[in-house]
Design an enzyme around this catalytic site. Structure first.
Site, PDB file in Angstrom:
ATOM      1  N   CYS A 153     -12.128  -7.889  14.613  1.00 37.10           N
ATOM      2  CA  CYS A 153     -11.021  -7.998  13.658  1.00 37.10           C
ATOM      3  C   CYS A 153     -11.401  -7.471  12.276  1.00 37.10           C
ATOM      4  CB  CYS A 153     -10.594  -9.459  13.541  1.00 37.10           C
ATOM      5  SG  CYS A 153      -9.231  -9.723  12.381  1.00 37.10           S
ATOM      6  N   ARG A 185      -9.844  -8.170   9.653  1.00 42.92           N
ATOM      7  CA  ARG A 185      -9.585  -9.242   8.680  1.00 42.92           C
ATOM      8  C   ARG A 185     -10.415 -10.485   9.012  1.00 42.92           C
ATOM      9  NH1 ARG A 185      -3.662  -7.588   8.980  1.00 42.92           N
ATOM     10  NH2 ARG A 185      -3.414  -6.242   7.159  1.00 42.92           N
ATOM     11  N   ARG A 233       0.822  -1.207   0.000  1.00 45.46           N
ATOM     12  CA  ARG A 233       0.000   0.000   0.000  1.00 45.46           C
ATOM     13  C   ARG A 233       0.860   1.262   0.000  1.00 45.46           C
ATOM     14  NH1 ARG A 233      -2.874  -1.465   3.930  1.00 45.46           N
ATOM     15  NH2 ARG A 233      -4.659  -2.232   2.759  1.00 45.46           N
ATOM     16  N   TYR A 234       1.918   1.266   0.788  1.00 46.88           N
ATOM     17  CA  TYR A 234       2.844   2.394   0.873  1.00 46.88           C
ATOM     18  C   TYR A 234       4.112   2.051   0.089  1.00 46.88           C
ATOM     19  CZ  TYR A 234      -0.089   3.734   4.885  1.00 46.88           C
ATOM     20  OH  TYR A 234      -1.141   4.067   5.707  1.00 46.88           O
ATOM     21  N   LYS A 250      -3.457   5.363   6.699  1.00 40.83           N
ATOM     22  CA  LYS A 250      -3.801   5.868   8.027  1.00 40.83           C
ATOM     23  C   LYS A 250      -3.722   7.399   8.052  1.00 40.83           C
ATOM     24  CE  LYS A 250      -2.003   1.792  10.384  1.00 40.83           C
ATOM     25  NZ  LYS A 250      -1.427   1.159   9.170  1.00 40.83           N
ATOM     26  N   CYS A 296      -4.465 -17.368  14.221  1.00 46.36           N
ATOM     27  CA  CYS A 296      -4.170 -16.572  15.422  1.00 46.36           C
ATOM     28  C   CYS A 296      -4.331 -17.444  16.664  1.00 46.36           C
ATOM     29  CB  CYS A 296      -5.120 -15.379  15.527  1.00 46.36           C
ATOM     30  SG  CYS A 296      -4.939 -14.131  14.238  1.00 46.36           S
ATOM     31  N   ARG A 318       7.137   0.018   2.155  1.00 50.36           N
ATOM     32  CA  ARG A 318       6.910  -1.133   3.030  1.00 50.36           C
ATOM     33  C   ARG A 318       5.778  -2.003   2.492  1.00 50.36           C
ATOM     34  NH1 ARG A 318       5.543   3.710   4.928  1.00 50.36           N
ATOM     35  NH2 ARG A 318       3.623   4.097   6.101  1.00 50.36           N
ATOM     36  N   CYS A 374     -10.205 -12.008  17.695  1.00 48.65           N
ATOM     37  CA  CYS A 374     -10.805 -10.791  18.233  1.00 48.65           C
ATOM     38  C   CYS A 374     -12.116 -10.528  17.493  1.00 48.65           C
ATOM     39  CB  CYS A 374      -9.856  -9.606  18.054  1.00 48.65           C
ATOM     40  SG  CYS A 374      -8.204  -9.904  18.692  1.00 48.65           S
ATOM     41  N   ASP A 389      -7.798   4.238   9.669  1.00 50.09           N
ATOM     42  CA  ASP A 389      -7.339   3.580   8.449  1.00 50.09           C
ATOM     43  C   ASP A 389      -8.458   3.730   7.428  1.00 50.09           C
ATOM     44  OD1 ASP A 389      -5.587   2.139   6.860  1.00 50.09           O
ATOM     45  OD2 ASP A 389      -5.155   0.696   8.449  1.00 50.09           O
ATOM     46  N   ASP A 429     -12.362  -0.144  12.760  1.00 49.70           N
ATOM     47  CA  ASP A 429     -12.638  -0.232  11.322  1.00 49.70           C
ATOM     48  C   ASP A 429     -14.083  -0.666  11.046  1.00 49.70           C
ATOM     49  OD1 ASP A 429     -10.013   0.361  10.147  1.00 49.70           O
ATOM     50  OD2 ASP A 429      -9.372  -1.435  11.210  1.00 49.70           O
TER      51      ASP A 429
END
Length: 346
Positions: free
Chosen positions: A108, A110, A88-89, A313, A101, A92, A105, A306, A269
């Site tokens: 989440c 994702r 995206r950037y 962000k 995981c 990185r 959560c 985000d 999100d």
């Protein structure tokens, strides 16, 4: 306390974390997003719906899908040049080395993809590393998923060796809950895997409430910091968990005591079925303004959104500065009092 994770609705009911009358609805929730509560987080819970339980115990409100909620809130897929990679950037990339995981959560972003078994297949990993190797603008690789620290020390060490072989990669960042939610996984071999010869490694913890910092978690953080691995934290602003200045102040002070620098406070999100967790941005800004008067700068994270669509962000901090004429400003202090300031000519 059981040393096995809780992964089913009957197990939640047996543990006193869900009511039998909700079983059918919770089964529908679990069919859309897996349940996993680690033994460490079960032990950190003091009440059935406290700030730890609310993060991991499924809620029937997750069945409420609002029109604005998205399957891919930050557009990971739209910025994926090869499977398992998000670019995206310019400088990185995110490498989704696994989708598994130690806990799932309930908020989440994702949640539509995490929970799959196994690591990124070798052909996909090789393609991702090839893309990184032929893109010299990339200097940092962020390992996430899922949670990269569910992998063995052997696998992580092998991956670090492959990343070290790419000359323009300088930094590897691990985004993980494992040191807190499954601290037993962090042993001497894992710490050694996080200390490659050439690369700078940072560990970014995901933690939302001070109760998560059990004695075992604090001991692991001391080991990581003692090994020279810098530690940051990410927190999500969550109604019913931490959307209160006193609760967040307690968390951020506890993190600093354990040599973890609070890095980001994320606005929740627009993941599907998570509206009961979300505050408004105005509420978040008011909380940040209250924190600025209570905490030193070392304790304060940056409050960010985000942006949907993968636009990155954006800081959402309270607005302290108003230009009332060229070079003439009205500035609010942490108490909310207004002061005039004239900017001298350069």
């Amino acid at each position: 306390m059981s040393q096995r994770p809780i992964t089913t609705v009957p197990a939640l009911i047996e543990a006193g974390l869900a009511h039998p009358d909700d079983a059918d609805a919770l089964d529908r929730v679990a069919a859309g997003f897996r349940i996993r509560v680690s033994p460490a987080m079960r032990g950190a819970m003091r009440e059935a719906r406290d700030g730890v339980a609310a993060q991991f115990v499924p809620d029937t409100r997750e069945l409420n899908i609002r029109a604005e909620e998205l399957a891919d809130p930050i557009s990971d897929e739209a910025f994926s040049p090869t499977p398992g990679l998000t670019h995206r950037y310019p400088d990185r990339v995110i490498l989704h080395i696994t989708r598994t995981c130690e806990v799932y959560c309930r908020f989440c972003f994702r949640r539509e993809v995490v929970g799959e078994e196994g690591t990124l297949p070798e052909p996909d990993l090789a393609a991702a590393l090839d893309y990184i190797a032929r893109t010299p603008a990339i200097h940092e690789v962020i390992l996430t998923g899922g949670d990269p620290m569910v992998l063995s020390a052997r696998r992580l060490s092998a991956l670090m060796t492959r990343l070290e072989a790419i000359p323009h990669i300088d930094i590897v960042r691990f985004h993980s809950r494992v040191p807190v939610v499954a601290p037993q996984r962090i042993d001497a071999a894992m710490i050694e895997a996080l200390r490659p010869e050439r690369l700078a490694v940072w560990v970014v913890l995901h933690i939302n409430h001070a109760q998560e910092l059990t004695e075992a978690a604090r001991a692991v953080l001391a080991q990581l910091a003692g090994a020279g691995i810098p530690l940051l934290s990410q927190t999500v602003l969550l109604k019913g968990v931490n959307a209160d200045p006193e609760v967040l102040a307690g968390l951020f002070r506890a993190l600093i005591r354990n040599r973890v620098k609070p890095y980001y406070l994320h606005h929740c999100d627009l993941a599907r079925g998570t509206s009961h967790f979300r505050t408004t941005i105005a509420e978040g800004q008011a909380i940040m303004a209250a924190l600025r008067g209570r905490l030193s700068g070392t304790c304060l994270p940056t409050y960010v959104l985000d942006l949907p669509g993968g636009h990155g962000k954006v800081p959402l901090g309270p607005d302290y500065v108003e230009e009332i004429a060229p070079g003439h400003y009205a500035i609010r202090d942490w108490r909310g009092e207004r002061h005039e300031y004239r900017d001298p000519d350069g």
